[in-house]
Design an enzyme around this catalytic site. Structure first.
Site, mmCIF file in Angstrom:
data_model
loop_
_atom_site.group_PDB
_atom_site.id
_atom_site.type_symbol
_atom_site.label_atom_id
_atom_site.label_comp_id
_atom_site.label_asym_id
_atom_site.label_seq_id
_atom_site.Cartn_x
_atom_site.Cartn_y
_atom_site.Cartn_z
ATOM 1 N N ASP A 123 -8.869 4.322 5.318
ATOM 2 C CA ASP A 123 -7.729 5.239 5.309
ATOM 3 C C ASP A 123 -8.214 6.629 5.696
ATOM 4 O OD1 ASP A 123 -5.063 5.850 5.095
ATOM 5 O OD2 ASP A 123 -5.153 6.290 2.955
ATOM 6 N N HIS A 130 0.080 17.611 4.991
ATOM 7 C CA HIS A 130 -0.171 16.925 3.715
ATOM 8 C C HIS A 130 -1.471 17.437 3.092
ATOM 9 C CE1 HIS A 130 -0.577 13.595 0.830
ATOM 10 N NE2 HIS A 130 -1.808 13.433 1.271
ATOM 11 N N GLU A 195 2.659 6.937 -0.078
ATOM 12 C CA GLU A 195 2.242 7.776 1.051
ATOM 13 C C GLU A 195 2.779 7.162 2.332
ATOM 14 O OE1 GLU A 195 -2.036 8.486 0.862
ATOM 15 O OE2 GLU A 195 -1.704 10.115 -0.577
ATOM 16 N N GLU A 197 2.599 6.436 5.956
ATOM 17 C CA GLU A 197 1.503 6.391 6.930
ATOM 18 C C GLU A 197 1.803 5.377 8.030
ATOM 19 O OE1 GLU A 197 -2.478 6.191 5.458
ATOM 20 O OE2 GLU A 197 -1.976 7.075 3.510
ATOM 21 N N ASP A 229 0.594 3.694 1.369
ATOM 22 C CA ASP A 229 -0.633 3.800 0.577
ATOM 23 C C ASP A 229 -0.240 4.284 -0.827
ATOM 24 O OD1 ASP A 229 -3.197 4.202 -0.360
ATOM 25 O OD2 ASP A 229 -3.458 6.103 0.702
ATOM 26 N N ARG A 233 -1.406 9.388 -8.862
ATOM 27 C CA ARG A 233 -1.933 10.759 -8.727
ATOM 28 C C ARG A 233 -2.720 11.212 -9.949
ATOM 29 N NH1 ARG A 233 -1.790 10.969 -3.434
ATOM 30 N NH2 ARG A 233 0.316 10.823 -2.586
ATOM 31 N N GLN A 236 -6.034 9.658 -9.725
ATOM 32 C CA GLN A 236 -6.723 10.260 -8.577
ATOM 33 C C GLN A 236 -7.348 11.612 -8.937
ATOM 34 O OE1 GLN A 236 -4.138 10.667 -5.189
ATOM 35 N NE2 GLN A 236 -5.713 11.510 -3.857
ATOM 36 N N LYS A 249 -5.954 4.095 -5.735
ATOM 37 C CA LYS A 249 -5.398 3.646 -4.460
ATOM 38 C C LYS A 249 -5.523 2.142 -4.234
ATOM 39 C CE LYS A 249 -5.072 7.829 -2.225
ATOM 40 N NZ LYS A 249 -3.930 8.292 -1.431
ATOM 41 N N THR A 253 -1.536 -1.820 -1.238
ATOM 42 C CA THR A 253 -1.213 -1.128 0.014
ATOM 43 C C THR A 253 -0.243 -2.062 0.734
ATOM 44 O OG1 THR A 253 -3.451 -0.224 0.113
ATOM 45 C CG2 THR A 253 -2.155 -0.135 2.151
ATOM 46 N N GLU A 370 4.160 15.986 -2.792
ATOM 47 C CA GLU A 370 4.555 17.168 -2.021
ATOM 48 C C GLU A 370 6.021 17.529 -2.258
ATOM 49 O OE1 GLU A 370 2.778 16.620 2.207
ATOM 50 O OE2 GLU A 370 2.627 14.732 1.120
#
Ligand code: MN
Length: 422
Positions: A123, A130, A195, A197, A229, A233, A236, A249, A253, A370
């Site tokens: 990834d 971002h 996420e 992507e 993804d 958080r 993380q 993560k 996926t 975000e």
């Protein structure tokens, strides 16, 4: 990967649903996926989406394998020949119609698999908006690391937990630590996020020790899927230094089932440009073709349906509407070259994630981290519910499509996933 008669905007298919305005899979697209009859125990077969149908490639005599990776490993010339055969055979007036009509199944009655065998997954982090927004939340003093504009940043992900659209998974548990807490605690993640992507799938690989030059990199790309993804958080934030994300993560996926080929995307390429004052890529990441047309012009959307909305038969609500062109700081070719420049070998079916593709505007953000500024500003949904992060029962869907004047619109389809309790 140039525009040819397979992109002809006047072309129509004898599969009528492929000719409808707004269809993701017109005859100009022809994406590949692995399918079988829903609920059956058949082996998955290779199919091509056309309108609301799937064409069985082996039954139609176009391939002699059920192995998508074998098809992906073909030469660029062979791939192009297959695309031309599909395009001509599915066109109105084709003499293949009678035979191929027997090789169709409605997409509504098939189930899809992860589109190929993925042995390795990397990834990247090409979304500069971002990276900047998230960097501000995690490190207010230094949002963008000094290497960001020089090195395509990536980490090695986990291939075993990659699933296809429709994936349902348990909320992950793990260690978290609030900034003011003395010690970490253990429990279900309270900050589960998605996420937005793209996933780039490798066609032909390279031998160990033999890097792929930037001028050749496009030849090693087979096609593109949507990629979610999923990210915890809170896990993380506590684990990511010094070696990057790990358990935050690798629990899931999710990919969209149809691989839209680089050939199909030929009309939707764009210039790769750097803002004035930014460093130009080092020579090994720079080539005329990459500057001229290395970028992709794909519109991306994120949709959310909570379990309350589903029970009330209310449709999903759109959270994000953006475009890859403003979002990605590096091109797919640069990712391929950078990944192999030290001699690392890519293999057919390897997956490269783009990183979260957030645009410059707040409503173009590709994650809840975000959109809610780290959970500080909840978003309000039409039914009065609020979200900072994902809750149990939420279904999150990514969509993508390409539009340009004078060209037929093509879609990437969608990828959905649903959060179960912990
Ligand atoms: Mn990511």
């Amino acid at each position: 990967m140039t525009v040819n008669h397979t992109h002809d905007p006047a072309a129509r298919s004898w599969v009528e649903s492929a000719n409808l305005q707004g269809c993701d899979f017109p005859i100009q697209n022809l994406p590949f996926g692995r399918f079988r009859t829903s609920g059956s125990r058949e082996d998955f077969r290779i199919g091509v989406a056309i309108g609301d149908q799937v064409l069985d490639l082996k039954a139609a005599g176009l391939v002699d394998t059920d192995d998508m990776n074998a098809l992906m490993a073909a030469s660029v010339q062979d791939r192009l020949a297959l695309r031309i055969a599909l395009s001509e055979g599915l066109r109105q007036g084709s003499h293949n119609q009678a035979a191929w009509a027997k090789c169709l199944q409605p997409q509504a009655v098939v189930e899809m698999a992860v589109p190929c065998r993925i042995q390795d997954y990397t990834d990247f982090y090409t979304g500069i908006h971002h990276a900047t927004t998230v960097g501000k939340l995690f490190r207010p003093d230094q949002p963008l690391m000094p290497n960001y504009k020089w090195v395509p940043i990536g980490y090695h992900g986990r291939a075993s937990s990659i699933g296809v659209s429709g994936q349902r998974f348990k909320r992950p548990q793990g260690q978290t630590k609030a900034p003011d807490a003395q010690a970490p605690s253990f429990g279900p993640s309270k900050k589960l996020d998605y996420e937005l992507e793209l996933g780039f799938l490798i066609g032909q690989g390279n031998a160990l020790g033999e890097p792929i030059a930037i001028a050749d990199a496009e030849q090693h790309l087979f096609g593109v899927t949507l990629l979610n993804d999923w990210s915890a958080r809170d896990l993380q934030a506590w684990e990511y230094q010094p070696l990057g994300p790990f358990l935050s993560k690798n629990f899931a996926t999710t990919l969209s089932p149809w691989i839209v080929t680089m050939e199909a995307l030929a009309p939707f390429r764009a210039k790769f440009e750097r803002p004035a004052g930014d460093p130009q890529p080092l020579p090994y990441l720079d080539a005329p073709a990459n500057r001229e047309s290395g970028a992709l012009n794909i519109t991306l959307e994120v949709w959310l349906q909570t379990s309350k909305m589903r029970e009330a038969a209310e449709p999903a609500v759109r959270l994000t509407h953006g475009n890859t062109q403003q979002a990605a700081y590096w091109t797919a070719a640069q990712l391929v070259t950078h990944h192999t420049i030290n001699g690392c070998n890519l293999q057919t079916g390897d997956l490269l994630g783009s990183g979260t593709l957030s645009g410059p505007e707040p409503d173009e953000a590709g994650s809840l981290l975000e959109l809610t500024l780290g959970g500080k500003h909840p978003i309000s949904l039409p039914n009065g519910e609020r979200r900072t992060f994902l809750e149990d029962g939420d279904t999150l869907t990514l969509r993508g499509y390409c539009e340009r004047q004078g060209v037929v619109r093509i879609g990437l389809g969608e990828v959905s996933g649903t959060i179960l309790g912990s």
